[in-house]
Design a protein around this motif. Structure first.
Motif, PDB file in Angstrom:
ATOM      1  N   PRO A 111     -44.422  59.965 -26.588  1.00 32.61           N
ATOM      2  CA  PRO A 111     -43.546  58.790 -26.706  1.00 32.61           C
ATOM      3  C   PRO A 111     -44.267  57.498 -26.317  1.00 32.61           C
ATOM      4  CG  PRO A 111     -42.459  60.559 -25.503  1.00 32.61           C
ATOM      5  CD  PRO A 111     -43.902  60.940 -25.636  1.00 32.61           C
ATOM      6  N   LEU A 112     -43.929  56.432 -27.003  1.00 28.56           N
ATOM      7  CA  LEU A 112     -44.496  55.116 -26.732  1.00 28.56           C
ATOM      8  C   LEU A 112     -43.349  54.134 -26.561  1.00 28.56           C
ATOM      9  CD1 LEU A 112     -46.922  53.091 -26.666  1.00 28.56           C
ATOM     10  CD2 LEU A 112     -46.621  52.883 -29.142  1.00 28.56           C
ATOM     11  N   GLN A 113     -43.289  53.478 -25.421  1.00 32.16           N
ATOM     12  CA  GLN A 113     -42.261  52.469 -25.174  1.00 32.16           C
ATOM     13  C   GLN A 113     -42.701  51.149 -25.789  1.00 32.16           C
ATOM     14  OE1 GLN A 113     -39.086  52.628 -23.629  1.00 32.16           O
ATOM     15  NE2 GLN A 113     -39.027  50.656 -24.660  1.00 32.16           N
ATOM     16  N   LEU A 114     -41.909  50.627 -26.718  1.00 33.75           N
ATOM     17  CA  LEU A 114     -42.230  49.346 -27.339  1.00 33.75           C
ATOM     18  C   LEU A 114     -41.762  48.213 -26.441  1.00 33.75           C
ATOM     19  CD1 LEU A 114     -41.343  49.979 -31.079  1.00 33.75           C
ATOM     20  CD2 LEU A 114     -43.517  50.286 -29.899  1.00 33.75           C
ATOM     21  N   ASN A 115     -42.584  47.202 -26.340  1.00 36.41           N
ATOM     22  CA  ASN A 115     -42.267  46.002 -25.575  1.00 36.41           C
ATOM     23  C   ASN A 115     -42.206  44.838 -26.547  1.00 36.41           C
ATOM     24  OD1 ASN A 115     -42.387  46.941 -22.694  1.00 36.41           O
ATOM     25  ND2 ASN A 115     -44.351  47.680 -23.461  1.00 36.41           N
ATOM     26  N   LEU A 116     -41.035  44.257 -26.661  1.00 33.43           N
ATOM     27  CA  LEU A 116     -40.819  43.178 -27.621  1.00 33.43           C
ATOM     28  C   LEU A 116     -40.938  41.824 -26.937  1.00 33.43           C
ATOM     29  CD1 LEU A 116     -37.665  44.595 -29.418  1.00 33.43           C
ATOM     30  CD2 LEU A 116     -40.060  44.968 -29.981  1.00 33.43           C
ATOM     31  N   ALA A 117     -41.380  40.853 -27.731  1.00 34.29           N
ATOM     32  CA  ALA A 117     -41.498  39.489 -27.225  1.00 34.29           C
ATOM     33  C   ALA A 117     -41.055  38.523 -28.308  1.00 34.29           C
ATOM     34  CB  ALA A 117     -42.925  39.190 -26.813  1.00 34.29           C
ATOM     35  N   ILE A 118     -40.558  37.388 -27.873  1.00 32.85           N
ATOM     36  CA  ILE A 118     -40.253  36.286 -28.782  1.00 32.85           C
ATOM     37  C   ILE A 118     -41.331  35.237 -28.567  1.00 32.85           C
ATOM     38  CG2 ILE A 118     -38.655  34.412 -29.327  1.00 32.85           C
ATOM     39  CD1 ILE A 118     -36.375  36.261 -28.534  1.00 32.85           C
ATOM     40  N   THR A 119     -41.971  34.848 -29.665  1.00 33.38           N
ATOM     41  CA  THR A 119     -42.986  33.808 -29.597  1.00 33.38           C
ATOM     42  C   THR A 119     -42.492  32.590 -30.363  1.00 33.38           C
ATOM     43  OG1 THR A 119     -44.079  34.732 -31.541  1.00 33.38           O
ATOM     44  CG2 THR A 119     -44.903  35.435 -29.401  1.00 33.38           C
ATOM     45  N   PRO A 120     -42.878  31.390 -30.011  1.00 33.98           N
ATOM     46  CA  PRO A 120     -43.797  31.068 -28.929  1.00 33.98           C
ATOM     47  C   PRO A 120     -43.136  31.270 -27.564  1.00 33.98           C
ATOM     48  CG  PRO A 120     -42.964  29.062 -29.915  1.00 33.98           C
ATOM     49  CD  PRO A 120     -42.400  30.202 -30.703  1.00 33.98           C
ATOM     50  N   GLY A 121     -43.950  31.373 -26.555  1.00 32.34           N
ATOM     51  CA  GLY A 121     -43.464  31.530 -25.196  1.00 32.34           C
ATOM     52  C   GLY A 121     -43.619  32.927 -24.640  1.00 32.34           C
ATOM     53  N   ASN A 122     -43.831  33.914 -25.515  1.00 30.92           N
ATOM     54  CA  ASN A 122     -44.033  35.298 -25.099  1.00 30.92           C
ATOM     55  C   ASN A 122     -42.920  35.790 -24.171  1.00 30.92           C
ATOM     56  OD1 ASN A 122     -45.490  37.662 -25.341  1.00 30.92           O
ATOM     57  ND2 ASN A 122     -46.730  37.242 -23.542  1.00 30.92           N
TER      58      ASN A 122
END
Length: 117
Positions: A55-66
């Motif tokens: 299993p791989l836990q996905l880490n989401l980000a909103i850019t710009p600003g990370n």
């Protein structure tokens, strides 16, 4: 004679202004984008690499600003290749490529999930 020169000067000045204005950098706001931090560039495409049974836990980000995203939904086409939990835990089921669509608020992005042994 002087009038013609003044008109020519005004025309040239006008064109110069137009040209310099058109060459200025535009401050266009492209908005925000949803990204997966674990995605890698493979062959010109952004892919999420996953091993079968790991299993791989996905880490989401909103850019710009990370900025980190915690509220997202996951829909994939081939559940026989990969599965997703509601928290973004992806598990490789069988070798192959799958497509996942990830949504958060009004943002949406899709990635290729590359499952290998």
């Amino acid at each position: 004679m002087k009038t013609k020169n003044i008109i020519r000067l005004l025309i040239l000045a006008g064109f110069g202004t137009a040209l310099s204005y058109s060459c200025k950098k535009n401050d266009v706001d492209f908005g925000e984008n949803l990204t997966v931090r674990e995605a890698v560039n493979a062959g010109g495409n952004m892919q999420i690499p996953v091993k079968i049974g790991t299993p791989l836990q996905l880490n989401l980000a909103i850019t710009p600003g990370n900025r980190t995203v915690t509220d997202a939904s996951y829909k994939n086409k081939h559940t026989d290749i990969s599965t997703f939990s509601s928290s973004g835990l992806v598990t490789g089921v069988s070798e192959g490529k799958d497509t996942v669509v990830i949504s958060s608020g009004n943002l949406q992005v899709w990635y290729v999930v590359n499952v290998t042994k």
